[in-house]
Design a protein around this motif. Structure first.
Motif, PDB file in Angstrom:
ATOM      1  N   LYS A   9       0.827  -1.198   0.000  1.00 48.58           N
ATOM      2  CA  LYS A   9       0.000   0.000   0.000  1.00 48.58           C
ATOM      3  C   LYS A   9       0.875   1.266   0.000  1.00 48.58           C
ATOM      4  CE  LYS A   9      -4.409   1.229   1.995  1.00 48.58           C
ATOM      5  NZ  LYS A   9      -5.317   1.003   3.113  1.00 48.58           N
ATOM      6  N   LEU A  10       1.911   1.208   0.814  1.00 50.54           N
ATOM      7  CA  LEU A  10       2.800   2.365   0.894  1.00 50.54           C
ATOM      8  C   LEU A  10       3.482   2.652  -0.439  1.00 50.54           C
ATOM      9  CD1 LEU A  10       4.564   2.199   4.352  1.00 50.54           C
ATOM     10  CD2 LEU A  10       3.120   4.014   3.422  1.00 50.54           C
ATOM     11  N   SER A  11       3.947   1.582  -1.077  1.00 53.89           N
ATOM     12  CA  SER A  11       4.677   1.807  -2.326  1.00 53.89           C
ATOM     13  C   SER A  11       3.728   2.319  -3.406  1.00 53.89           C
ATOM     14  CB  SER A  11       5.364   0.527  -2.779  1.00 53.89           C
ATOM     15  OG  SER A  11       4.410  -0.393  -3.239  1.00 53.89           O
ATOM     16  N   GLN A  12       2.499   1.844  -3.366  1.00 54.17           N
ATOM     17  CA  GLN A  12       1.516   2.362  -4.318  1.00 54.17           C
ATOM     18  C   GLN A  12       1.313   3.849  -4.092  1.00 54.17           C
ATOM     19  OE1 GLN A  12      -2.049   0.167  -3.816  1.00 54.17           O
ATOM     20  NE2 GLN A  12      -1.554  -1.293  -5.443  1.00 54.17           N
ATOM     21  N   LYS A  13       1.276   4.176  -2.813  1.00 52.11           N
ATOM     22  CA  LYS A  13       0.980   5.562  -2.485  1.00 52.11           C
ATOM     23  C   LYS A  13       2.076   6.509  -3.008  1.00 52.11           C
ATOM     24  CE  LYS A  13      -0.044   8.555   1.344  1.00 52.11           C
ATOM     25  NZ  LYS A  13      -0.136   8.662   2.798  1.00 52.11           N
ATOM     26  N   THR A  14       3.319   6.059  -2.923  1.00 52.27           N
ATOM     27  CA  THR A  14       4.379   6.960  -3.382  1.00 52.27           C
ATOM     28  C   THR A  14       4.462   7.013  -4.898  1.00 52.27           C
ATOM     29  OG1 THR A  14       5.817   5.125  -2.873  1.00 52.27           O
ATOM     30  CG2 THR A  14       5.931   7.020  -1.415  1.00 52.27           C
ATOM     31  N   ASN A  15       3.944   5.992  -5.563  1.00 49.52           N
ATOM     32  CA  ASN A  15       4.079   5.996  -7.016  1.00 49.52           C
ATOM     33  C   ASN A  15       2.889   6.616  -7.732  1.00 49.52           C
ATOM     34  OD1 ASN A  15       6.530   4.787  -6.927  1.00 49.52           O
ATOM     35  ND2 ASN A  15       5.701   2.711  -7.001  1.00 49.52           N
ATOM     36  N   SER A  16       1.731   6.471  -7.142  1.00 50.69           N
ATOM     37  CA  SER A  16       0.564   6.953  -7.863  1.00 50.69           C
ATOM     38  C   SER A  16       0.126   8.292  -7.295  1.00 50.69           C
ATOM     39  CB  SER A  16      -0.563   5.940  -7.752  1.00 50.69           C
ATOM     40  OG  SER A  16      -0.965   5.854  -6.407  1.00 50.69           O
ATOM     41  N   SER A  17      -0.993   8.782  -7.767  1.00 55.04           N
ATOM     42  CA  SER A  17      -1.435  10.084  -7.302  1.00 55.04           C
ATOM     43  C   SER A  17      -1.995   9.987  -5.889  1.00 55.04           C
ATOM     44  CB  SER A  17      -2.469  10.645  -8.262  1.00 55.04           C
ATOM     45  OG  SER A  17      -3.503   9.717  -8.419  1.00 55.04           O
ATOM     46  N   LEU A  18      -2.366  11.107  -5.358  1.00 54.22           N
ATOM     47  CA  LEU A  18      -2.793  11.178  -3.964  1.00 54.22           C
ATOM     48  C   LEU A  18      -4.125  10.480  -3.755  1.00 54.22           C
ATOM     49  CD1 LEU A  18      -1.846  14.870  -3.441  1.00 54.22           C
ATOM     50  CD2 LEU A  18      -0.726  12.905  -2.420  1.00 54.22           C
ATOM     51  N   GLN A  19      -4.363  10.088  -2.507  1.00 52.43           N
ATOM     52  CA  GLN A  19      -5.624   9.442  -2.199  1.00 52.43           C
ATOM     53  C   GLN A  19      -6.596  10.466  -1.651  1.00 52.43           C
ATOM     54  OE1 GLN A  19      -4.738   6.014   0.179  1.00 52.43           O
ATOM     55  NE2 GLN A  19      -3.611   5.133  -1.551  1.00 52.43           N
ATOM     56  N   LEU A  20      -7.834  10.058  -1.575  1.00 51.98           N
ATOM     57  CA  LEU A  20      -8.897  10.974  -1.183  1.00 51.98           C
ATOM     58  C   LEU A  20      -8.617  11.637   0.155  1.00 51.98           C
ATOM     59  CD1 LEU A  20     -11.567  12.060  -2.120  1.00 51.98           C
ATOM     60  CD2 LEU A  20     -12.697  10.240  -0.847  1.00 51.98           C
ATOM     61  N   LEU A  21      -8.150  10.830   1.112  1.00 56.14           N
ATOM     62  CA  LEU A  21      -7.867  11.359   2.442  1.00 56.14           C
ATOM     63  C   LEU A  21      -6.850  12.503   2.346  1.00 56.14           C
ATOM     64  CD1 LEU A  21      -8.124  11.172   5.516  1.00 56.14           C
ATOM     65  CD2 LEU A  21      -6.211   9.584   5.486  1.00 56.14           C
ATOM     66  N   ASP A  22      -5.813  12.263   1.577  1.00 55.61           N
ATOM     67  CA  ASP A  22      -4.782  13.284   1.430  1.00 55.61           C
ATOM     68  C   ASP A  22      -5.363  14.563   0.851  1.00 55.61           C
ATOM     69  OD1 ASP A  22      -2.823  11.519   2.316  1.00 55.61           O
ATOM     70  OD2 ASP A  22      -2.666  10.645   0.324  1.00 55.61           O
ATOM     71  N   ILE A  23      -6.226  14.410  -0.131  1.00 64.69           N
ATOM     72  CA  ILE A  23      -6.818  15.589  -0.766  1.00 64.69           C
ATOM     73  C   ILE A  23      -7.580  16.419   0.250  1.00 64.69           C
ATOM     74  CG2 ILE A  23      -8.629  16.315  -2.371  1.00 64.69           C
ATOM     75  CD1 ILE A  23      -6.073  15.700  -3.764  1.00 64.69           C
ATOM     76  N   LYS A  24      -8.342  15.729   1.107  1.00 67.22           N
ATOM     77  CA  LYS A  24      -9.106  16.473   2.111  1.00 67.22           C
ATOM     78  C   LYS A  24      -8.182  17.215   3.068  1.00 67.22           C
ATOM     79  CE  LYS A  24     -13.560  14.398   1.929  1.00 67.22           C
ATOM     80  NZ  LYS A  24     -14.467  13.337   2.396  1.00 67.22           N
ATOM     81  N   LEU A  25      -7.106  16.561   3.464  1.00 67.61           N
ATOM     82  CA  LEU A  25      -6.154  17.213   4.372  1.00 67.61           C
ATOM     83  C   LEU A  25      -5.473  18.386   3.684  1.00 67.61           C
ATOM     84  CD1 LEU A  25      -4.586  14.066   6.063  1.00 67.61           C
ATOM     85  CD2 LEU A  25      -6.205  15.696   7.061  1.00 67.61           C
ATOM     86  N   LEU A  26      -5.097  18.172   2.421  1.00 69.79           N
ATOM     87  CA  LEU A  26      -4.461  19.251   1.666  1.00 69.79           C
ATOM     88  C   LEU A  26      -5.414  20.434   1.537  1.00 69.79           C
ATOM     89  CD1 LEU A  26      -2.723  17.296  -1.245  1.00 69.79           C
ATOM     90  CD2 LEU A  26      -1.599  18.533   0.607  1.00 69.79           C
ATOM     91  N   TYR A  27      -6.658  20.114   1.253  1.00 66.77           N
ATOM     92  CA  TYR A  27      -7.660  21.166   1.084  1.00 66.77           C
ATOM     93  C   TYR A  27      -7.758  22.024   2.341  1.00 66.77           C
ATOM     94  CZ  TYR A  27     -12.152  23.406   0.116  1.00 66.77           C
ATOM     95  OH  TYR A  27     -13.141  24.328  -0.090  1.00 66.77           O
ATOM     96  N   ARG A  28      -7.854  21.342   3.477  1.00 67.17           N
ATOM     97  CA  ARG A  28      -7.995  22.093   4.733  1.00 67.17           C
ATOM     98  C   ARG A  28      -6.749  22.909   5.048  1.00 67.17           C
ATOM     99  NH1 ARG A  28     -10.189  17.554   8.633  1.00 67.17           N
ATOM    100  NH2 ARG A  28      -9.283  18.933  10.212  1.00 67.17           N
TER     101      ARG A  28
END
Length: 375
Positions: A9-28
């Motif tokens: 899961k971690l390696s996927q996260k670093t290679n692909s685009s951001l996940q929904l959770l990250d987007i919400k945190l970034l937004y805030r």
DNA sequence: AACGCGGGGGC
DNA sequence: GCCCCAGCGTT
């Protein structure tokens, strides 16, 4: 088993685009930052689609500090659509003076007239309609639609591209279409939130104030925790440098043919540069290929050139990846040679008919040269 | 899809 | 001097 899954899961996260959770945190984080750091520009106080439009156009390829005073003046002279639509092109150009890219001003006026006629003086509210207005392209349409109408459309400019490249660690050149697409995808997720207009503005302002081209202030960045380059401190590599063709040196010989105090020009039909423009007979020599290009029949050009005087004028100009040095030659004609199809104009008329800054430079320095001789 | 436009600032 | 920049219209 659990460990393996987690690693995957971690390696996927670093290679692909951001996940929904990250987007919400970034937004805030982004909006928190924007609340505390947004600039109180005058054009943000009284907002209507017209003012947003003019401001966005003025800021295209132009720094905030350079654009602001002139934008203020422009909006005082043309406070609304009807004043701009009712102006002359000269008035608009004067108001735009010093901002550069004068086609922006001409198209702004064209756009105002278009909106008056086509939409009865009301800015349309959909992307396709906005895109149909002169001077409004993808960027400006998205800015107006999100800021004025709350449409969830992303803007992608140089700031957005830079932030996306660093945040997502995209090993792509700044002018690569794939990087643009990644940046757009990223912004699409971000503007899906409550306040798309402010989101767009916030990202651009972040790029302007924090995620700057050089020496970014990562410690002040709301995205630092999530940034795949700021964490390593190797953000300076991103985005990768533009891929661009090598600079080619070009020698451009311009022949000023004078007849009764007027100068001969013709339309550059299939010339290498300034296609469709009106200009004097010309010869180009490219340094790398040693090839020559004429704007008219080589035999005629060469015979005239051999009779002409080479003037002590120095004009340099850059067109895209070409570093051009211009040699100016002058020949006084007694009559028009047969087979030579030229139109003749005096210098002010020529200057009037020449949008090209290279030719403007040539005419101006020729005038200086000639006046210098008289004195 | 490539190209031209312009002035200002950083280095 | 050279490079970069809150893009767009034209070809």
């Amino acid at each position: 088993m659990f460990l393996i899954l987690r690693e995957k899961k971690l390696s996927q996260k670093t290679n692909s685009s951001l996940q929904l959770l990250d987007i919400k945190l970034l937004y805030r984080a982004l909006h928190l930052w924007f609340e505390q750091n947004r600039s109180d520009h005058f054009f943000r106080r009284n907002r209507n689609p017209y003012r947003v439009w003019v401001a966005e156009v003025a800021l295209q390829q132009t720094r905030m500090s350079a654009a602001l005073p002139k934008l203020q003046k422009f909006l005082e002279i043309f406070p609304n659509l009807s004043t701009l639509a009712g102006s002359t092109e000269d008035e608009v150009m004067r108001a735009w003076a010093g901002l550069g890219y004068y086609a922006r001003a001409r198209n702004l006026r064209k756009g105002a007239k278009f909106i008056m006629e086509r939409y009865h003086a009301t800015m349309p509210m959909t992307m396709p309609e906005l895109l149909g207005i002169p001077s409004i392209g993808d960027y400006t349409a998205a800015a107006i639609a999100s800021i004025c109408y709350g449409l969830k459309v992303p803007v992608v400019d140089g700031n957005v591209i830079r932030i996306a490249a660093r945040l997502l660690r995209k090993e792509l050149p700044q002018n690569d279409k794939r990087l643009f697409n990644e940046a757009e995808k990223f912004m699409q997720q971000l503007v899906a939130g409550e306040k798309p207009g402010e989101t767009n503005e916030a990202v651009m302002e972040l790029g302007q104030k924090v995620c700057t081209v050089r020496n970014p202030l990562c410690e002040k960045c709301p995205f630092l925790k999530y940034c795949r380059t700021g964490q390593n401190g190797d953000h300076a590599r991103f985005p990768l440098p533009k891929i661009k063709p090598e600079k080619v040196r070009v020698s451009w010989s311009i022949l000023l043919l004078e007849l009764n105090n007027q100068f001969g020009v013709h339309r550059y039909e299939s010339f290498k540069f300034l296609k469709g423009h009106l200009g004097p007979p010309s010869l180009l020599q490219l340094a790398n290929t040693a090839e020559s290009k004429y704007s008219l029949l080589p035999s005629i050009f060469d015979s005239l050139l051999s009779q002409a005087n080479r003037l002590a004028i120095k004009v340099s100009h850059t067109i895209t990846n070409h570093a051009i040095t211009v040699q100016v030659y002058h020949l006084t004609l007694k009559s028009l040679p047969t087979g030579l199809e030229l139109d003749f104009f005096n210098l002010p008329e020529l200057s009037e008919r020449t949008p090209s800054s290279l030719l403007q430079k040539v005419y101006r320095s020729y005038e200086n040269y000639r006046d210098g001789f008289r004195n």
